[in-house]
Design a protein around this motif. Structure first.
Motif, PDB file in Angstrom:
ATOM      1  N   GLY A 106      -1.256  10.065  -7.269  1.00 16.61           N
ATOM      2  CA  GLY A 106      -1.792   9.415  -6.103  1.00 16.61           C
ATOM      3  C   GLY A 106      -2.494   7.686  -6.214  1.00 16.61           C
ATOM      4  O   GLY A 106      -1.718   7.018  -5.859  1.00 16.61           O
ATOM      5  N   VAL A 107      -3.213   7.547  -6.995  1.00 19.95           N
ATOM      6  CA  VAL A 107      -3.609   6.002  -7.089  1.00 19.95           C
ATOM      7  C   VAL A 107      -2.250   4.867  -7.511  1.00 19.95           C
ATOM      8  O   VAL A 107      -2.731   3.911  -6.807  1.00 19.95           O
ATOM      9  N   TRP A 108      -1.494   5.188  -8.020  1.00 21.53           N
ATOM     10  CA  TRP A 108      -0.237   4.245  -8.148  1.00 21.53           C
ATOM     11  C   TRP A 108       0.286   3.663  -7.081  1.00 21.53           C
ATOM     12  O   TRP A 108       0.766   3.045  -7.286  1.00 21.53           O
ATOM     13  N   ILE A 109       0.516   4.294  -6.267  1.00 19.45           N
ATOM     14  CA  ILE A 109       0.508   3.780  -4.805  1.00 19.45           C
ATOM     15  C   ILE A 109       0.414   2.656  -4.405  1.00 19.45           C
ATOM     16  O   ILE A 109       0.778   1.182  -4.551  1.00 19.45           O
ATOM     17  N   GLY A 110      -1.057   2.356  -4.529  1.00 20.11           N
ATOM     18  CA  GLY A 110      -1.771   1.403  -4.406  1.00 20.11           C
ATOM     19  C   GLY A 110      -1.617   0.463  -5.554  1.00 20.11           C
ATOM     20  O   GLY A 110      -1.690  -1.076  -5.002  1.00 20.11           O
ATOM     21  N   VAL A 111      -2.411   0.708  -6.453  1.00 19.71           N
ATOM     22  CA  VAL A 111      -2.071  -0.247  -7.843  1.00 19.71           C
ATOM     23  C   VAL A 111      -1.160  -1.211  -7.761  1.00 19.71           C
ATOM     24  O   VAL A 111      -1.069  -1.835  -8.125  1.00 19.71           O
ATOM     25  N   THR A 112       0.647  -0.040  -7.442  1.00 18.89           N
ATOM     26  CA  THR A 112       1.714  -0.587  -7.787  1.00 18.89           C
ATOM     27  C   THR A 112       1.274  -2.214  -6.155  1.00 18.89           C
ATOM     28  O   THR A 112       2.801  -2.959  -7.056  1.00 18.89           O
ATOM     29  N   ALA A 113       1.031  -1.853  -5.701  1.00 21.34           N
ATOM     30  CA  ALA A 113       1.875  -2.385  -4.826  1.00 21.34           C
ATOM     31  C   ALA A 113       0.907  -3.483  -4.869  1.00 21.34           C
ATOM     32  O   ALA A 113       1.213  -4.903  -4.271  1.00 21.34           O
ATOM     33  N   LEU A 114       0.166  -3.991  -5.223  1.00 26.65           N
ATOM     34  CA  LEU A 114      -1.367  -4.574  -5.378  1.00 26.65           C
ATOM     35  C   LEU A 114      -0.395  -5.777  -6.343  1.00 26.65           C
ATOM     36  O   LEU A 114      -1.047  -7.021  -6.566  1.00 26.65           O
ATOM     37  N   LEU A 115      -0.169  -4.744  -7.804  1.00 28.77           N
ATOM     38  CA  LEU A 115       0.679  -5.309  -9.124  1.00 28.77           C
ATOM     39  C   LEU A 115       1.962  -6.658  -8.800  1.00 28.77           C
ATOM     40  O   LEU A 115       1.828  -7.545  -8.696  1.00 28.77           O
ATOM     41  N   LEU A 116       2.506  -6.464  -6.893  1.00 29.13           N
ATOM     42  CA  LEU A 116       3.605  -7.480  -7.083  1.00 29.13           C
ATOM     43  C   LEU A 116       3.541  -7.592  -6.095  1.00 29.13           C
ATOM     44  O   LEU A 116       4.239  -8.814  -5.921  1.00 29.13           O
ATOM     45  N   ILE A 117       2.737  -7.326  -5.236  1.00 30.90           N
ATOM     46  CA  ILE A 117       1.556  -8.411  -4.137  1.00 30.90           C
ATOM     47  C   ILE A 117       1.164  -9.592  -4.866  1.00 30.90           C
ATOM     48  O   ILE A 117       1.305 -10.941  -4.150  1.00 30.90           O
ATOM     49  N   THR A 118       0.405  -9.332  -5.592  1.00 32.54           N
ATOM     50  CA  THR A 118      -0.427 -10.546  -6.389  1.00 32.54           C
ATOM     51  C   THR A 118       0.815 -10.968  -7.470  1.00 32.54           C
ATOM     52  O   THR A 118      -0.010 -12.411  -7.917  1.00 32.54           O
ATOM     53  N   TYR A 119       1.973 -10.338  -7.847  1.00 31.63           N
ATOM     54  CA  TYR A 119       2.627 -11.539  -9.158  1.00 31.63           C
ATOM     55  C   TYR A 119       3.023 -12.345  -7.724  1.00 31.63           C
ATOM     56  O   TYR A 119       4.260 -13.154  -8.091  1.00 31.63           O
ATOM     57  N   GLY A 120       3.303 -11.961  -6.715  1.00 32.79           N
ATOM     58  CA  GLY A 120       4.383 -12.702  -5.989  1.00 32.79           C
ATOM     59  C   GLY A 120       5.976 -12.629  -5.504  1.00 32.79           C
ATOM     60  O   GLY A 120       6.269 -12.920  -6.046  1.00 32.79           O
ATOM     61  N   SER A 121       5.771 -10.871  -6.099  1.00 31.02           N
ATOM     62  CA  SER A 121       7.578 -10.631  -6.309  1.00 31.02           C
ATOM     63  C   SER A 121       7.874  -9.579  -4.973  1.00 31.02           C
ATOM     64  O   SER A 121       9.411  -9.233  -5.803  1.00 31.02           O
ATOM     65  N   THR A 122       7.466  -9.255  -3.952  1.00 31.19           N
ATOM     66  CA  THR A 122       7.796  -8.388  -3.027  1.00 31.19           C
ATOM     67  C   THR A 122       9.275  -8.827  -2.686  1.00 31.19           C
ATOM     68  O   THR A 122       9.391  -8.297  -2.057  1.00 31.19           O
ATOM     69  N   ASP A 123       9.592 -10.386  -2.564  1.00 27.52           N
ATOM     70  CA  ASP A 123      10.870 -10.153  -1.970  1.00 27.52           C
ATOM     71  C   ASP A 123      11.627 -10.743  -3.062  1.00 27.52           C
ATOM     72  O   ASP A 123      12.863 -10.874  -3.252  1.00 27.52           O
TER      73      ASP A 123
END
Length: 345
Positions: A106-123
């Motif tokens: 379950g922790v990987w929901i927040g961790v995955t979102a964190l990685l994508l947002i910090t990499y600036g790749s959400t779009d």
């Protein structure tokens, strides 16, 4: 830890390393991904202690990563400030991940979102799909390696732990029967202590049985050598012993009370004790027969126990022996329950 468990742990470690290397090579060399860290990560952690656990964790982990990607995309779309989107995604991700259906993944929901947002790749839809693909790839490789290369089974520990429990209960019942046949009052306190200490063996048998039953699920090896049937037999015996153990403990406590009471009528007379001993001995024979799978002995012990039970019930309703069997009823009930449990088909 037994030698079998040590060998299994060592083998699982080697399999995890193999799965990680395969996942990395496929993701980096075949797919050409620049930073394929999720593939080997997923592969390593999906070489679980059982194949069933690998499959379950794979579904949980893939689901968690997919939700993390979706959460990151939504946060980036709705919130224009990266720092705020990051905090919001992590909070929501960790809260959603607490649902027990995700387990430890379950922790990987927040961790995955964190990685994508910090990499600036959400779009960046392609990169997001790459992350999902990496996780799926690692999951498939991890599960496949665990299921196809010496998938772990835990049949030995299941049989050993359950047999030890059955033998200890039978030995305790035999000692009680021998004590009842003596002319004087026995040391009943030792029976109570042994019955209570047997709970440790019961817990070990329950744990071993749980591992054994889980290890044959989705396991290709369970179809050969009768492993599934072997585990099922010992699991059924463990369930029976777990149900019988409270009655054995109650019997020891009832006898201890009868022995310690100053009123002589509280302790059954010699004749009744002999018949009670016969019932308890038959119960011990049943435990050993079930552990050994001896159907002939099972039938003989059942018949002997029923004969002793009939004689004891006649004692209770006999006016001639009534004054001497006042204490018999208190110990007969748990003895009867224990016998009935062991004799249950």
């Amino acid at each position: 830890m037994s030698d079998h468990w040590r060998r299994t742990a060592a083998l699982q470690s080697v399999k995890a390393a193999v799965a990680a290397v395969l996942a990395w090579l496929v993701a980096a060399q075949w797919w050409g991904l620049p930073q394929p860290f999720l593939a080997p990560y997923a592969a390593v952690f999906l070489v679980e202690a059982t194949v069933y656990r690998s499959v379950r964790t794979a579904l949980q982990q893939v689901g968690a990563v997919v939700l993390g990607v979706v959460l990151a995309a939504l946060a980036g779309l709705v919130v224009p400030w990266q720092a705020v989107a990051l905090g919001l995604a992590v909070v929501i991700g960790l809260l959603v991940g607490r649902w027990r259906g995700f387990g430890s993944s379950g922790v990987w929901i927040g961790v995955t979102a964190l990685l994508l947002i910090t990499y600036g790749s959400t779009d960046n839809l392609v990169l997001s799909l790459d992350r999902i693909g990496e996780t799926v790839l690692g999951a498939v490789i991890g599960v496949s390696v665990n299921a196809l290369i010496f998938p772990p089974v835990y049949t030995r520990s299941t049989a050993a732990a359950t047999h030890a429990l059955a033998e200890e209960l039978a030995a305790l019942l035999d000692d009680i029967a021998a004590g009842l046949r003596k002319s004087g009052k026995p040391d009943s306190s030792s029976w109570v202590a042994r019955a209570r200490n047997t709970e440790q063996l019961l817990r070990r048998a329950e744990e071993a049985s749980g591992w054994g039953a889980e290890s044959v699920r989705f396991n290709p090896r369970s179809r050969s050598g009768g492993r599934a049937a072997h585990v099922a037999r010992w699991h059924d015996l463990m369930v029976l012993l777990r149900a019988a153990w409270p009655h054995v403990r109650e019997l020891t406590e009832a006898l201890d009370h009868a022995v310690r009471n100053d009123d002589a009528y509280r302790y059954p007379n010699a004749a009744s004790r002999g018949r009670l001993a016969a019932l308890i001995e038959a119960t011990a024979r049943l435990g050993r027969a079930r552990s050994a799978g001896d159907h002939e002995e099972l039938t003989a012990a059942t018949e002997a126990g029923r004969t002793a039970m009939s004689d004891l019930e006649n004692d209770l309703v006999s006016g001639e022996a009534l004054n001497l069997t006042i204490g018999l009823a208190g110990v007969l009930l748990p003895a009867k329950k224990a016998f009935d449990q062991f004799a249950a088909s």
